[in-house]
Motif scaffolding. Structure first.
Motif, PDB file in Angstrom:
ATOM      1  N   SER A  75       0.825  -1.205   0.000  1.00  9.98           N
ATOM      2  CA  SER A  75       0.000   0.000   0.000  1.00  9.98           C
ATOM      3  C   SER A  75       0.863   1.260   0.000  1.00  9.98           C
ATOM      4  O   SER A  75       0.536   2.253  -0.673  1.00  9.98           O
ATOM      5  CB  SER A  75      -0.943   0.009   1.210  1.00  9.98           C
ATOM      6  OG  SER A  75      -0.194   0.028   2.420  1.00  9.98           O
ATOM      7  N   ALA A  76       1.976   1.233   0.722  1.00  8.48           N
ATOM      8  CA  ALA A  76       2.886   2.390   0.743  1.00  8.48           C
ATOM      9  C   ALA A  76       3.529   2.583  -0.621  1.00  8.48           C
ATOM     10  O   ALA A  76       3.699   3.712  -1.093  1.00  8.48           O
ATOM     11  CB  ALA A  76       3.953   2.203   1.815  1.00  8.48           C
ATOM     12  N   ILE A  77       3.881   1.464  -1.253  1.00  7.53           N
ATOM     13  CA  ILE A  77       4.487   1.539  -2.590  1.00  7.53           C
ATOM     14  C   ILE A  77       3.494   2.128  -3.585  1.00  7.53           C
ATOM     15  O   ILE A  77       3.842   2.972  -4.422  1.00  7.53           O
ATOM     16  CB  ILE A  77       4.962   0.146  -3.044  1.00  7.53           C
ATOM     17  CG1 ILE A  77       6.136  -0.302  -2.175  1.00  7.53           C
ATOM     18  CG2 ILE A  77       5.363   0.168  -4.514  1.00  7.53           C
ATOM     19  CD1 ILE A  77       6.594  -1.721  -2.452  1.00  7.53           C
ATOM     20  N   GLU A  78       2.235   1.716  -3.483  1.00 12.66           N
ATOM     21  CA  GLU A  78       1.210   2.254  -4.377  1.00 12.66           C
ATOM     22  C   GLU A  78       1.015   3.753  -4.135  1.00 12.66           C
ATOM     23  O   GLU A  78       0.814   4.526  -5.081  1.00 12.66           O
ATOM     24  CB  GLU A  78      -0.112   1.508  -4.154  1.00 12.66           C
ATOM     25  CG  GLU A  78      -0.103   0.083  -4.679  1.00 12.66           C
ATOM     26  CD  GLU A  78      -1.420  -0.631  -4.402  1.00 12.66           C
ATOM     27  OE1 GLU A  78      -2.363   0.040  -3.928  1.00 12.66           O
ATOM     28  OE2 GLU A  78      -1.504  -1.845  -4.654  1.00 12.66           O
ATOM     29  N   THR A  79       1.093   4.165  -2.864  1.00 12.53           N
ATOM     30  CA  THR A  79       0.950   5.588  -2.546  1.00 12.53           C
ATOM     31  C   THR A  79       2.059   6.400  -3.194  1.00 12.53           C
ATOM     32  O   THR A  79       1.805   7.441  -3.814  1.00 12.53           O
ATOM     33  CB  THR A  79       0.976   5.792  -1.020  1.00 12.53           C
ATOM     34  OG1 THR A  79      -0.114   5.090  -0.425  1.00 12.53           O
ATOM     35  CG2 THR A  79       0.875   7.275  -0.682  1.00 12.53           C
ATOM     36  N   LEU A  80       3.282   5.932  -3.071  1.00 11.14           N
ATOM     37  CA  LEU A  80       4.416   6.637  -3.666  1.00 11.14           C
ATOM     38  C   LEU A  80       4.305   6.678  -5.189  1.00 11.14           C
ATOM     39  O   LEU A  80       4.600   7.700  -5.820  1.00 11.14           O
ATOM     40  CB  LEU A  80       5.730   5.992  -3.243  1.00 11.14           C
ATOM     41  CG  LEU A  80       6.121   6.146  -1.769  1.00 11.14           C
ATOM     42  CD1 LEU A  80       7.413   5.379  -1.483  1.00 11.14           C
ATOM     43  CD2 LEU A  80       6.282   7.609  -1.398  1.00 11.14           C
ATOM     44  N   ASP A  81       3.892   5.579  -5.772  1.00 13.28           N
ATOM     45  CA  ASP A  81       3.791   5.499  -7.228  1.00 13.28           C
ATOM     46  C   ASP A  81       2.699   6.418  -7.770  1.00 13.28           C
ATOM     47  O   ASP A  81       2.781   6.880  -8.917  1.00 13.28           O
ATOM     48  CB  ASP A  81       3.523   4.055  -7.644  1.00 13.28           C
ATOM     49  CG  ASP A  81       3.500   3.891  -9.150  1.00 13.28           C
ATOM     50  OD1 ASP A  81       4.537   4.158  -9.788  1.00 13.28           O
ATOM     51  OD2 ASP A  81       2.439   3.525  -9.698  1.00 13.28           O
ATOM     52  N   SER A  82       1.712   6.713  -6.948  1.00 13.10           N
ATOM     53  CA  SER A  82       0.600   7.545  -7.414  1.00 13.10           C
ATOM     54  C   SER A  82       0.899   9.043  -7.329  1.00 13.10           C
ATOM     55  O   SER A  82       0.178   9.853  -7.899  1.00 13.10           O
ATOM     56  CB  SER A  82      -0.665   7.248  -6.591  1.00 13.10           C
ATOM     57  OG  SER A  82      -0.488   7.664  -5.239  1.00 13.10           O
ATOM     58  N   LEU A  83       1.962   9.414  -6.622  1.00  7.32           N
ATOM     59  CA  LEU A  83       2.279  10.835  -6.446  1.00  7.32           C
ATOM     60  C   LEU A  83       2.768  11.444  -7.753  1.00  7.32           C
ATOM     61  O   LEU A  83       3.431  10.782  -8.559  1.00  7.32           O
ATOM     62  CB  LEU A  83       3.344  11.014  -5.365  1.00  7.32           C
ATOM     63  CG  LEU A  83       2.970  10.540  -3.956  1.00  7.32           C
ATOM     64  CD1 LEU A  83       4.145  10.744  -3.004  1.00  7.32           C
ATOM     65  CD2 LEU A  83       1.735  11.266  -3.450  1.00  7.32           C
TER      66      LEU A  83
END
Length: 437
Positions: A75-83
């Motif tokens: 979930s953290a990786i997805e958050t970073l990728d969405s920025l």
């Protein structure tokens, strides 16, 4: 949002000390600035998530040195990728390298292409082994007014970062009292196109070790303005291995033009900035294939060179008393001669200057004789005089026109070339006399 993500975005979490301690987002510019975030107000960083540029000012990172930073979950990786953040600026903070080494690897999950440190102090040494073989999206890295341990002896750290640094395209280390870069470090930057080392303490002897064999093999732009460079010959020798170099800025160094130099500049060099270098004569040799040459703000009294590829020549703010012959520059389209000691433009030179796109001769002590005023008026009428006409073109002599705008000086055939009028009249009268006889 996990602590690791917050550290990555914030590298500035800390107890505020009487200053603003929150983030401010400019939606129009997509720019977000955060000041001294505290743990109590960390929620304000959420408004930075739509930004493309995020700036962090102030902070105390030492309290997080021992903080456990674990691998990110999905979930953290997805958050970073969405920025959408593309650039991060970190200013006025003490950065423990051990913490930076642990956080930097998480940038691989972002789209950040630019990372800048301004007025920071780098403390200690980091364990960069986790970066072995790691790719990062960052292509531009800059440090301005930073303090760190000497680079000599840190070759191992750069080796661990080599996979990422080998793809870096732009690097700036400015205003940081750098005296040299170790040769081995330069060899790590295999894809670097632009290097800015301005406002440092580089001297003549530091150039050859810095730009050694194999260092910066793809470098095209090099800025060395405001350093301690002195010898034109040493400068030429120092960068002779940069075979791809196209732009070189040596301005604001007190250069001495050596009487003779066997050094040959790279044939690739196109833009050469020698402005504000205290030159009293044109140094030789010059790069043979130059297209832009800036020798403004010097003490040149004459310029007698030939460059067949030159397109733009900047000689403003010198001591020139005559216009250099345009015949020596068949490709020239721009010539700046503002603030010199030029009194007039010779008639034959006016014709040659007429083929240029932009000529600037403002703020010279013009003699407003027929040839002096007439040449300038002719160039202006043809649209070749650039910015400054007519207000910055004034007469210095003769006395009756002193202080006049050159544009107002009467230039007529009757006043300036009476022979051109008298001769036809005489011929006409003679013909009439013959006809009457």
């Amino acid at each position: 949002m996990s602590v690791a993500v917050l550290l990555l975005l914030g590298l500035g979490l800390l107890q505020a000390e009487g200053r603003r301690n929150r983030c401010f987002f400019n939606r129009t510019q997509e720019y977000c600035v955060c000041y001294n975030l505290s743990e109590e107000t960390i929620g304000s960083i959420i408004q930075c998530l739509p930004a493309t540029v995020v700036e962090f000012q102030g902070g105390d990172l030492e309290k997080y040195i021992a903080f456990p930073i674990e691998d990110l979950d999905s979930s953290a990786i997805e958050t970073l990728d969405s920025l959408t953040i593309q650039k991060i600026i970190i200013g006025n903070v003490l950065v423990p390298e051990i913490l930076l080494a642990r956080v930097l690897r998480f940038f691989s999950y972002t789209h950040v292409q630019e990372l800048a440190f301004e007025s920071c102090i780098f403390q200690g040494t980091g364990n960069w082994s986790d970066m072995d073989g790691q790719n990062l999206p960052i292509l531009s890295l800059s440090f301005h007014n930073v303090t760190s341990a000497p680079l000599t002896g840190q070759e191992q750290a750069f080796s661990s970062l080599s996979r990422w640094l080998g793809t870096l395209e732009e690097l700036a280390v400015t205003g940081s009292r750098i005296t040299s870069l170790p040769c081995a470090i330069g060899r790590v930057f295999r894809a670097l196109r632009s290097l800015d080392l301005a406002q440092n303490s580089l001297g003549d002897g530091s150039l050859s070790p810095t730009f050694c064999q194999g260092a910066f093999p793809q470098l095209q732009e090099l800025s060395l303005h405001h350093n301690n460079l002195r010898s034109y010959h040493s400068m030429c020798k120092g960068v002779e291995l940069l075979l791809e170099l196209q732009h070189l800025d040596l301005s604001h160094n007190e250069l001495m033009a050596d009487p003779s130099s066997s050094c040959q500049w790279a044939a690739s060099l196109r833009h050469f900035n020698l402005s504000n270098t205290g030159l009293e004569e044109v140094p030789t040799p010059l790069p043979p294939n130059l297209e832009v040459l800036d020798m403004s703000h010097n003490h040149l009294r004459a310029v007698d060179i030939s460059l067949s590829s030159l397109k733009k020549l900047f000689l403003n703010q010198n001591l020139l008393q005559a216009v250099p012959s345009v015949r020596n520059y068949p490709m020239l389209d721009t010539l700046l001669l503002d603030n010199n000691s030029i009194t007039e433009l010779p008639r034959d030179e006016v014709k040659l200057l007429g083929r240029l796109q932009d000529v600037a001769v403002a703020d010279n002590p013009f003699s407003c004789s027929c040839s002096g005023a007439g040449g300038l008026q002719a160039l202006a009428a043809a649209g070749h005089l650039g910015q400054g006409w007519p207000g910055d073109y004034r007469c210095h002599s003769p006395a009756q026109y002193q202080g006049w705008p050159v544009a107002r000086v009467p230039v007529s055939v009757l006043r300036c070339d009476p022979a051109a009028v008298v001769a036809p009249v005489c011929v006409t009268l003679a013909l009439l006399g013959l006809a009457g006889a």
